[in-house]
Write a protein that holds these residues in place. Structure first.
Motif, short mmCIF file in Angstrom:
data_model
loop_
_atom_site.label_atom_id
_atom_site.label_comp_id
_atom_site.label_asym_id
_atom_site.label_seq_id
_atom_site.Cartn_x
_atom_site.Cartn_y
_atom_site.Cartn_z
N GLN A 73 46.07 40.69 34.36
CA GLN A 73 47.32 39.97 34.14
C GLN A 73 48.11 39.94 35.44
N LEU A 74 48.63 38.76 35.78
CA LEU A 74 49.53 38.67 36.92
C LEU A 74 50.89 39.21 36.51
N SER A 75 51.37 40.21 37.22
CA SER A 75 52.60 40.88 36.83
C SER A 75 53.82 39.96 36.92
N SER A 76 53.77 38.95 37.79
CA SER A 76 54.95 38.11 38.00
C SER A 76 55.13 37.05 36.92
N ILE A 77 54.00 36.50 36.42
CA ILE A 77 54.13 35.40 35.46
C ILE A 77 53.49 35.72 34.11
N GLU A 97 47.71 43.30 37.25
CA GLU A 97 47.81 44.50 36.43
C GLU A 97 46.65 44.52 35.43
N PRO A 98 45.96 45.66 35.30
CA PRO A 98 44.89 45.75 34.29
C PRO A 98 45.47 45.91 32.90
N LYS A 99 44.83 45.31 31.92
CA LYS A 99 45.26 45.41 30.53
C LYS A 99 44.30 46.32 29.75
#
Length: 386
Positions: free
Chosen positions: A239-243, A231-233
Motif C-alpha cells: 500500500q502506498l502510504s500517501s494515497i 507499507e506492507p499489509k
C-alpha cells in the motif's frame, strides 16, 4: 550434533572461499547442503532473495550500458574541482549522496583511480570517500543491502522511513568523522587503499553517456520514492502510504517490478541493445554474486531454521556466553551484509523492536565488510606472488 557440524562446515567454507575466490562460496555451500540433507531438512530456496538480486543486477547493468555511471564520475569530478581545499568534507558528502542515489560505488572507485583523482594532491580524501561510498550503500533504496533492509523491516512492521532515516543519519555521521580521521592515517596505508581501488575498478567498462541522460536521475528518484512510500499489509499486499492505494502483489515482488520497469524504460528510451547489457561488467559480476547468494543463503537459512527454537530459547533465557558472541562476530565478518540482513535482521526485530538498536547493529556489521575486502585483497596478492 549434526547442527554443530553444519555450522562448523559453514565456517570452513567461508574461510576457504577467501582463498579460492569466484563463485566457490556458492558452489561449496551447495555441496555442504547436499551432505547435510541426510540429517537436516533443507528449507525452500530463497526465491524472493534471488528475484530481488536478479532484478537489481539487471537495473545496474542497464544503467552502466547507458553510460550513467560515467556521467556521475564526471559530474563529481567537476564539482570537486570547484570546491576549495578546506571544504573537502563537501566533496565527501557529495559522493555519499550520489552513491545513495545510484546504489552503486564502482563508478566512485574508478573516479578515485584516475591519474588526477579529484583534487591533485588531495590523496587524504581517498579514505573518507571510500567510507562514504561504502556506508551510503547500507541505506540506499537502490542498493541490494538497502532493498533487503526495507523489505525485511517493512515485513516485520517497522516504519520504513524512520529506519532508513536513522540508518542514513548514523552513516552520514561516520562519513563526516572519517574526513578528520584520515589525517591520522599513515601515508603507506593510504597507498595500499589506493591500490585496492585500482583492483576494484580495473575491470570496469567505461560507456559514453547517451543523449538526454538526465532522465535517469529522475527515474531513480521516482523508484526510490516508491520504495520508501510503500507499507506492507497483513494480507501480504502493498500500500502506498500517501494515497492509501492497494497493490495486490507481495512486498518483494513490488520492488522487483519497479526495478525491472525502470531498467526497461531506460533500455527503450536510449535504444540499448540487450547484448550490450549482458556484456557489461556489472552484469557479469552480478551473475557471480547470484550463484554465491543462492548457495550461501540457502545453506544458512536451513541451519537457522533447524536451530531457530534452540537459539531463541537460549537468547530469552540469557544462557548465551561470551564465546558465542566471539564466534558470531567471526561469522559476521566472513558473510555478506546482504545475507545477514535477509536472514538475521528479522530475528533481531522480534527480539527488540527498537529502530535505533537495529540501525546501530546494521552499521556495525556493515563496517566489517571493508575488513573482509582487505583480507581478500591480501590473499589475492599472496596467490599472485606464488
Amino acid at each position: 550434533m549434526m547442527s554443530t557440524i553444519g555450522w562448523g562446515m559453514l565456517l570452513i567454507v567461508l574461510i576457504a572461499s577467501l582463498y579460492l575466490g569466484g563463485i566457490s562460496l556458492g558452489l561449496l555451500s551447495g555441496l555442504v547442503l547436499v551432505l547435510l540433507t541426510f540429517s537436516v531438512q533443507p528449507t525452500p530456496p530463497p526465491n524472493d532473495l534471488m528475484l530481488l538480486q536478479a532484478t537489481w543486477l539487471l537495473l545496474m547493468a542497464t544503467l552502466e550500458a547507458t553510460g550513467f555511471f560515467y556521467l556521475m564520475a564526471n559530474k563529481c569530478k567537476i564539482f570537486a574541482g570547484q570546491v576549495k581545499k578546506y571544504n573537502g568534507i563537501s566533496i565527501v558528502l557529495c559522493c555519499y549522496g550520489l552513491v545513495f542515489l545510484t546504489g552503486d560505488k564502482a563508478w566512485l572507485y574508478r573516479l578515485a583511480c584516475e591519474p588526477n583523482p579529484l583534487h591533485k594532491g588531495k590523496s587524504r580524501l581517498l579514505f573518507p570517500i571510500a567510507v562514504a561510498g561504502h556506508m551510503a550503500l547500507l541505506a540506499s533504496p537502490l542498493s541490494i543491502s538497502g532493498i533487503l533492509l526495507i523489505v525485511v523491516a517493512g515485513s516485520n512492521g517497522l516504519p520504513i522511513l524512520n529506519l532508513v532515516g536513522t540508518t542514513a543519519t548514523l552513516t552520514v555521521g561516520i562519513t563526516a568523522a572519517s574526513s578528520w580521521f584520515a589525517y591520522l592515517i599513515p601515508d603507506r596505508w593510504l597507498s595500499k587503499l589506493y591500490a585496492s581501488f585500482n583492483d576494484l575498478a580495473k575491470d570496469e567498462v567505461v560507456a559514453q553517456p547517451k543523449n538526454k541522460i538526465e532522465l535517469l536521475p529522475f527515474l531513480l528518484v521516482v523508484a526510490e520514492l516508491l520504495f520508501l512510500g510503500i507499507e506492507p499489509k497483513p494480507n501480504g499486499s502493498t500500500q502506498l502510504s500517501s494515497i492509501q492505494k492497494i497493490f495486490p502483489v507481495k512486498f518483494p515482488i513490488f520492488f522487483a517490478l519497479v526495478m525491472l520497469s525502470t531498467a526497461a524504460v531506460a533500455m527503450l528510451w536510449f535504444k540499448i541493445k540487450p547484448a550490450k547489457i549482458l556484456q557489461s561488467h556489472r552484469f557479469k559480476l552480478g551473475i557471480q554474486q547470484l550463484f554465491i547468494f543462492l548457495g550461501l543463503a540457502w545453506l544458512v537459512d536451513s541451519l537457522v531454521s533447524h536451530d531457530k527454537i534452540y537459539w531463541i530459547k537460549m537468547w530469552w533465557d540469557g544462557r548465551i556466553h561470551y564465546g558465542f558472541y566471539l564466534v558470531a562476530a567471526l561469522y559476521m565478518l566472513l558473510m555478506d551484509i546482504s545475507i545477514i540482513i535477509w536472514l538475521f535482521s528479522a530475528l533481531l526485530i522480534k527480539r527488540d523492536g527498537s529502530i535505533l538498536i537495529l540501525a546501530l547493529w546494521l552499521v556495525i556489521v556493515h563496517s566489517l565488510a571493508p575488513i573482509r575486502s582487505w583480507m581478500s585483497h591480501m590473499i589475492k596478492g599472496y596467490k599472485n606472488k606464488e
